[in-house]
Design a protein around this motif. Structure first.
Motif, PDB file in Angstrom:
ATOM      1  N   MET A 147       0.740  -1.223   0.077  1.00 28.89           N
ATOM      2  CA  MET A 147       0.011  -0.060  -0.109  1.00 28.89           C
ATOM      3  C   MET A 147       0.939   1.225   0.231  1.00 28.89           C
ATOM      4  O   MET A 147       1.812   1.442   0.822  1.00 28.89           O
ATOM      5  CB  MET A 147      -0.861   0.186   1.073  1.00 28.89           C
ATOM      6  CG  MET A 147      -1.960   1.220   1.262  1.00 28.89           C
ATOM      7  SD  MET A 147      -2.738   1.305   2.894  1.00 28.89           S
ATOM      8  CE  MET A 147      -3.762   3.037   2.619  1.00 28.89           C
ATOM      9  N   ASP A 148       0.549   2.088  -0.744  1.00 31.88           N
ATOM     10  CA  ASP A 148       1.435   3.568  -0.920  1.00 31.88           C
ATOM     11  C   ASP A 148       0.158   4.671  -1.179  1.00 31.88           C
ATOM     12  O   ASP A 148      -0.525   4.635  -2.475  1.00 31.88           O
ATOM     13  CB  ASP A 148       2.300   3.361  -1.750  1.00 31.88           C
ATOM     14  CG  ASP A 148       3.089   4.683  -1.700  1.00 31.88           C
ATOM     15  OD1 ASP A 148       2.793   5.659  -1.379  1.00 31.88           O
ATOM     16  OD2 ASP A 148       4.311   4.670  -2.050  1.00 31.88           O
ATOM     17  N   LYS A 149      -0.220   5.329  -0.353  1.00 33.39           N
ATOM     18  CA  LYS A 149      -1.219   6.452  -0.847  1.00 33.39           C
ATOM     19  C   LYS A 149      -0.738   7.390  -1.704  1.00 33.39           C
ATOM     20  O   LYS A 149      -1.643   7.957  -2.465  1.00 33.39           O
ATOM     21  CB  LYS A 149      -1.503   7.273   0.524  1.00 33.39           C
ATOM     22  CG  LYS A 149      -2.482   6.403   1.643  1.00 33.39           C
ATOM     23  CD  LYS A 149      -2.987   7.050   2.671  1.00 33.39           C
ATOM     24  CE  LYS A 149      -4.060   6.462   3.752  1.00 33.39           C
ATOM     25  NZ  LYS A 149      -4.738   7.043   4.553  1.00 33.39           N
ATOM     26  N   ASP A 150       0.189   7.341  -2.038  1.00 34.37           N
ATOM     27  CA  ASP A 150       0.957   8.244  -3.214  1.00 34.37           C
ATOM     28  C   ASP A 150       0.570   7.738  -4.567  1.00 34.37           C
ATOM     29  O   ASP A 150       0.791   8.312  -5.555  1.00 34.37           O
ATOM     30  CB  ASP A 150       2.368   8.451  -3.065  1.00 34.37           C
ATOM     31  CG  ASP A 150       2.789   9.512  -1.917  1.00 34.37           C
ATOM     32  OD1 ASP A 150       1.878  10.171  -1.311  1.00 34.37           O
ATOM     33  OD2 ASP A 150       3.935   9.386  -1.415  1.00 34.37           O
ATOM     34  N   ALA A 151       0.174   6.600  -4.635  1.00 37.25           N
ATOM     35  CA  ALA A 151      -0.257   5.711  -5.940  1.00 37.25           C
ATOM     36  C   ALA A 151      -1.498   6.517  -6.594  1.00 37.25           C
ATOM     37  O   ALA A 151      -1.657   6.629  -7.562  1.00 37.25           O
ATOM     38  CB  ALA A 151      -0.492   4.382  -5.738  1.00 37.25           C
ATOM     39  N   GLY A 541       2.880  -7.149   5.071  1.00 35.49           N
ATOM     40  CA  GLY A 541       2.662  -5.772   4.787  1.00 35.49           C
ATOM     41  C   GLY A 541       3.987  -5.172   4.165  1.00 35.49           C
ATOM     42  O   GLY A 541       5.104  -5.393   4.427  1.00 35.49           O
ATOM     43  N   VAL A 542       3.766  -4.314   3.029  1.00 30.62           N
ATOM     44  CA  VAL A 542       4.859  -3.491   2.450  1.00 30.62           C
ATOM     45  C   VAL A 542       4.445  -1.848   2.541  1.00 30.62           C
ATOM     46  O   VAL A 542       3.226  -1.616   1.602  1.00 30.62           O
ATOM     47  CB  VAL A 542       5.172  -3.947   0.976  1.00 30.62           C
ATOM     48  CG1 VAL A 542       6.302  -3.075   0.488  1.00 30.62           C
ATOM     49  CG2 VAL A 542       5.785  -5.332   0.965  1.00 30.62           C
ATOM     50  N   PRO A 543       4.487  -1.191   3.413  1.00 27.16           N
ATOM     51  CA  PRO A 543       5.715  -1.349   4.454  1.00 27.16           C
ATOM     52  C   PRO A 543       5.150  -2.426   5.705  1.00 27.16           C
ATOM     53  O   PRO A 543       4.089  -2.636   5.747  1.00 27.16           O
ATOM     54  CB  PRO A 543       5.723   0.030   5.066  1.00 27.16           C
ATOM     55  CG  PRO A 543       4.543   0.570   4.844  1.00 27.16           C
ATOM     56  CD  PRO A 543       3.982   0.213   3.586  1.00 27.16           C
TER      57      PRO A 543
END
Length: 651
Positions: A147-151, A541-543
């Motif tokens: 998960m990366d909210k910047d995506a 999780g990643v991170p």
């Protein structure tokens, strides 16, 4: 002015309601006639999907007519009873009239479907962290959540000139990085190339080909999800489908990192359209890939379908040809979306193959399964299907040798997540989304673990935040997870069913297709392996901060560490031998780690037999600086053994 406005508004509302009733009456008459004509000569047709679709409309119409006729009749009966001083009879007639009046008003056209749609909400009665089935993959039961909210752009309106798929709303660089991180984590490797190599070797070993990686010339087919596109659709809109940036990132890895020839890759949703938003982005960079769709044209290829039926529902109610590209492929990559569904409850990787089969009377451009393969869905099927232990054809998709059985890796595209088959894009409320887009990937080799994790996310989100999803209850209907239980353990199979869709006689039923369990709670999202146990699912999780226990060592077997690894010569300048003993056959690789904890060199996996073994390390070829390093030999067999020793490299 206010009176005129009110009058116009009232007239418009009355007109809409009138036309709604007319439409209801016309559809009710048609459904009733159609049902009677089809079912009276052959009662078994009542179980056909089209008859199940007509039955609710017919029953509502019949109730409507009965109510309409009964009300004046009962009022006349009431008056007569009062005149004859039959007061109790009169009161009974009044009560019955009232019941029919309520039914009459409730069965207005807009409510016809809603009143017949089962809305029983399932409260899960399974004990959390109680796995069933057997985990699959290099790390059995592992599901990687990146998960990366910047995506994604939190402020995306998903309206004209600001749709979800546009570059201002989906960041290509972030999405590409997410996929790299996820692939390395699912295989437990430090480099992307080694991660894919490990996946190919694990797949080939399980399929009896030996511990070998990808071979030049082998065909790869990628099934994406483009449900809302017509067979020749050319443009995306607000409805969510496969994310173009993720499609590009996957092709980039296969071609640029793994050197797979473009002509050996087939990509698309075979019976839907290939939109410009994906085609132009990918084709400009990789023009020789086979981009398939239902119609063909504009640079796309029309899907070629095999001539023979090779897929057979295990209840013998349906059989199908498959796309020729599937039959020719050595490996399949399944890249679905994360959605709920108004018929099946949820639709993730297993149901993605609803777009892979085809009816006997259909061609690539008009494929549709609504009249063939909706009869066993829990929502569509009504209360009788909202139980556990019914036949579920989605299990056959996971079990088939050219569908689930030929899948190298599952990559769930949850960059954006949707509601229903028409994929209305929704923000999620549960932490860590917190009223933002999901901006995630879910990757696994274990199809059952993947469906279980997807179910937990969708079920808990929709149950706890219904208003954010149009009060839709699709994942909450009893029986939605029935297919997951059956895929995990044959003990849960429907009575009289043996899942073997690869042959018409079902003579070789499959065993467990993966592991299922539910997480401990919506906040921690921990599965059995996250809690330090040796069975079940591990959500990584990643991170790593996404899920506690993401860094817990995961293997279905016991693990031991042996520090007596013998290295000779040591110090080493050119070559050295690492000697150790295996208690069972194992897949082995060497990692060389600096004293700062960085992996500076990794070998390919090799298969070794029980007993004394050795790995030869070409230090000169590795080209690492002089210094002291930790050599770690990792051997995965019936036990997970780790052998370590310090080695001095000299020049």
């Amino acid at each position: 002015m206010q009176l005129k406005t009110f009058t116009r508004s009232f007239s418009r509302s009355k007109l809409i309601k009138t036309w709604g009733k007319i439409a209801f009456i016309v559809s009710g008459i048609g459904a009733t006639i159609w049902f009677l004509i089809r079912v009276i000569p052959k009662p078994s047709r009542a179980t056909y999907p089209c008859m199940k679709a007509a039955a609710p409309i017919m029953s509502s119409f019949v109730i409507y007519i009965i109510s309409l006729g009964a009300i004046p009749l009962l009022f006349r009966k009431t008056i007569l009873n009062f005149k004859k001083a039959k007061y109790w009879s009169a009161l009974g007639a009044i009560a019955l009239s009232f019941v029919f009046l309520v039914v009459f008003n409730l069965n207005d056209a807009p409510n016809t479907y809603a009143n017949n749609l089962a809305n029983s909400v399932q409260d899960l009665d399974e004990t959390p962290n109680t796995p069933i089935g057997q985990g699959k993959g290099i790390f059995p039961g592992r599901v990687v959540w990146v998960m990366d909210k910047d995506a994604t752009n939190e402020n995306c309106s998903n309206k004209s000139n600001d749709y979800w798929f546009m570059d201002q709303n989906t960041n290509q660089t972030v999405v590409s990085t997410m996929l790299v991180d996820g692939m390395k984590k699912i295989a437990g490797k430090e480099s992307l190339q080694n991660a894919w190599d490990a996946l190919f070797k694990n797949f080939n070993e399980k399929h009896g080909k030996g511990t070998v990686g990808y071979a030049s010339g082998e065909k790869v087919v990628i099934k994406i999800n483009l449900t809302t596109m017509g067979s020749g659709g050319r443009h995306f809109n607000s409805a969510m489908n496969a994310t173009p940036q993720l499609c590009f990132a996957l092709l980039q890895q296969l071609v640029d990192s793994l050197n797979i020839d473009e002509s050996d890759i087939t990509f698309g949703d075979p019976f839907r359209g290939m939109p410009d938003e994906i085609f132009n982005l990918c084709h400009d960079e990789y023009p020789n890939i086979h981009y398939i769709e239902g119609d063909g044209g504009d640079g796309r290829e029309k899907t070629v379908i095999g001539s023979d039926d090779v897929y057979f529902n295990s209840d013998d109610n349906f059989q199908s040809r498959l796309p020729q590209a599937y039959l020719d492929a050595s490996y399949l990559i399944n890249m679905p979306c994360l959605k709920t569904h108004n018929s099946a409850g949820i639709t993730i990787a297993a149901k993605n193959h609803q777009g892979s089969v085809i009816g006997p009377d259909q061609v690539a451009s008009n494929q549709s399964m609504i009249n063939y393969l909706h009869y066993d869905y829990p929502v569509d099927g009504g209360p009788s299907n909202q139980v556990m232990g019914k036949y579920r054809h989605i299990v056959d998709y996971i079990a088939h040798n050219k569908l689930g059985g030929n899948t190298l890796i599952y990559i769930v595209d949850a960059i954006w997540s949707g509601r229903n088959w028409d994929a209305q894009v929704d923000k999620f409320q549960m932490a860590p989304f917190n009223n933002d887009w999901t901006s995630s990937l879910f990757i696994s080799q274990d199809p059952v673990a993947l469906e279980s994790v997807g179910f937990d996310f969708l079920y808990n989100e929709y149950k706890n935040y219904p208003k954010s999803h149009g009060n839709a209850n699709y994942p909450l209907v009893s029986g939605v997870q029935d297919y997951i239980h059956q895929a995990a353990d044959p003990a849960n199979w429907a009575a009289g069913i043996a899942y073997d869709p690869s042959s018409p006689n079902h003579t070789a039923p499959v065993s467990s297709l993966g592991v299922h369990e539910h997480w401990n709670n919506m906040t921690d999202k921990q599965y059995n392996r996250n809690l330090g146990n040796s069975t079940g699912i591990q959500l990584v999780g990643v991170p790593a901060s996404l899920v506690a226990g993401s860094t817990t060592s995961i293997n279905s077997h016991s693990m031991s560490t042996d520090n007596s690894l013998k290295v000779y010569p040591n110090p080493v300048k050119n070559f050295t031998s690492l000697n150790y003993s295996l208690s069972s056959n194992a897949t082995v690789h060497l990692e060389v780690i600096s004293l700062q904890g960085k992996v500076v060199w990794t070998s390919s996996d090799i298969r070794q037999e029980a007993g004394s073994n050795v790995i030869q390390w070409n230090v000169k070829e590795a080209q690492i600086p002089q210094g002291t390093y930790l050599c770690k030999v990792v051997a995965e067999g019936s036990t997970l053994n780790i052998f370590t020793s310090k080695v001095s490299v000299i020049k």
